[in-house]
Design an enzyme around this catalytic site. Structure first.
Site: not given
Ligand SMILES: *Cc1c(COP(=O)(O)O)cnc(C)c1O
Length: 388
Positions: A44, A143, A278, A326
């Site tokens: 992802k 969640r 800055y 930036m």
């Molecule tokens: C991102 C994610 C993972 C992977 O988590 P890591 O800690 O990076 O291994 C696994 N399952 C779900 C549902 C996630 O959102």
């Protein structure tokens, strides 16, 4: 180690080198750690900033049987890139999502509630094909996922009805940990017990899942009891430890995949008492040299690491002097005079003496996940060892 032509012609400003040989080795290491389970490489968010398609291909070459993404759009990109013959699962859906496209691309989709089950069955009817559905249980993360009890009973019951009607196949039962990166946290055992109960309930009702899964990277590395049929590893795939308390990457046989470096845009002498960047939050303590690093918060360098982030220049660790802007920041070179164009390494595996993403996480008060994931699109990814 071969370097691609892209590396030799890469723009000089900055680059994120992605070591695909290290990624493959990490995937093999993770498979060996969970020998009874299949492996899902989580790609992802553009593979945590490393490049989704290239990393997905490398992970599959090294034996990953599954790929995981958050959004369906991310998963569809992988199929469109020709990643066939590998299961792809995506879990973050909102009403009106591309269910039909997901069914036609043979994705496994996650369902946490009744609205999603209704939408996926309707899309399956239109597509004339059964959707692969994985039911997500909230075993305590608080969640996404279906609450235990009545909500789970309703979801399982309706899913079985849709399966009997030929609209879906329930391919998985799954959940996600809240505190797997804190060894001994009581929620870990509580979530495992709840997961077993929720799986057992679904199975007694008649669900026959191909895969039951709950383990992320920290659980894969440290909790063999949590491996079930499949482990979902994200950060460990990229050679980063989920948390320094668990151990270093090397402790688990992992090697960081990304090296972020830039070419100094300017080196100059300044007198003592000279304000830098800055807000003048840094003032040179005496006559010195300053090096200009052409990376800034637009590139994902955290502004919170102003005055703290480490950079290797000419074999020495230097610290960000003053604010990260930036597009650029400054390091105090303490009188050294590297040539303009000299390499400044922000982070990498650490074996050339450079800092790691974990060092930047500490400097910015965050986690290494965020450091690599937020590296922006203006920084070219340069792939090493891509063809092996
Ligand atoms: C991102 C994610 C993972 C992977 O988590 P890591 O800690 O990076 O291994 C696994 N399952 C779900 C549902 C996630 O959102």
């Amino acid at each position: 180690m071969t370097e691609t032509a892209a590396l030799r012609t890469a723009p000089l400003r900055a680059r994120a080198e992605i070591d695909l040989a290290a990624l493959r080795a990490n995937v093999r290491t993770l498979r060996a750690l969970a020998p009874g389970a299949a492996l899902m490489s989580v790609v992802k968010s553009d593979a945590y900033g490393h490049g989704a398609v290239r990393c997905a291909r490398a992970a599959v070459e090294a034996g990953a049987q599954w790929l995981g993404t958050a959004t369906p759009e991310e998963a569809l990109v992988l199929r469109a890139a020709g990643l066939d013959g590998v299961r792809i699962m995506c879990w973050l859906w909102t009403p009106g999502g591309p269910w039909r496209e997901a069914i036609e691309a043979d994705l496994d989709v996650s369902v946490s509630g009744m609205w999603a089950l209704r939408e996926v069955t309707e899309a399956a009817g239109q597509a004339g094909a059964a959707a692969r559905v994985q039911l997500k249980a909230d075993t305590g993360l608080g969640r996404n996922g279906c609450q235990p009890g009545e909500d789970w009973a309703e979801l399982v019951g309706e899913a079985l009805r849709a399966q009997a009607a030929g609209l879906i196949r329930v391919t998985g039962l799954w959940s996600h940990f809240a505190c797997a990166d804190e060894p001994g946290h009581p929620s870990v055992a509580a979530q495992l017990a709840r997961f077993r109960e929720m799986v057992a309930y679904a199975e007694t009702q008649g669900v026959r899942p191909e895969v039951r899964h709950i383990a992320n990277s920290p659980a894969t590395l440290t909790l063999p009891d949590s491996h079930f049929d499949l482990v979902r590893t994200g950060i460990a795939t990229y050679g980063i430890s989920p948390s320094p308390e668990l151990g270093s990457p090397a402790d688990f046989g992992l090697r960081p995949v990304m090296t972020l470096s830039a070419s100094l845009a300017l080196v100059k002498h300044v007198p003592g008492g000279h304000g830098v960047s800055y807000g003048h939050s840094y003032t040179t303590p005496g006559e010195t040299t300053l090096g200009l690093v052409p990376l800034g918060y637009a590139d994902g360098i955290p502004r919170h690491a102003s005055g703290a982030g480490p950079v290797l220049v000419g074999g020495k660790w230097r610290t960000v002097a003053g604010r990260i802007a930036m597009d650029q920041f400054v390091v105090d070179l303490g009188g050294d005079e590297p040539e303009p164009g000299a390499e400044a390494v922000l982070f990498g595996p650490g074996d050339r003496g450079e800092p790691t993403a974990e060092d930047w996480a500490q400097a910015a008060g965050t986690i290494a996940y965020e450091i690599v994931t937020r590296i922006g699109t203006r920084v070219p990814r340069v792939y090493r060892d891509a063809s092996l």
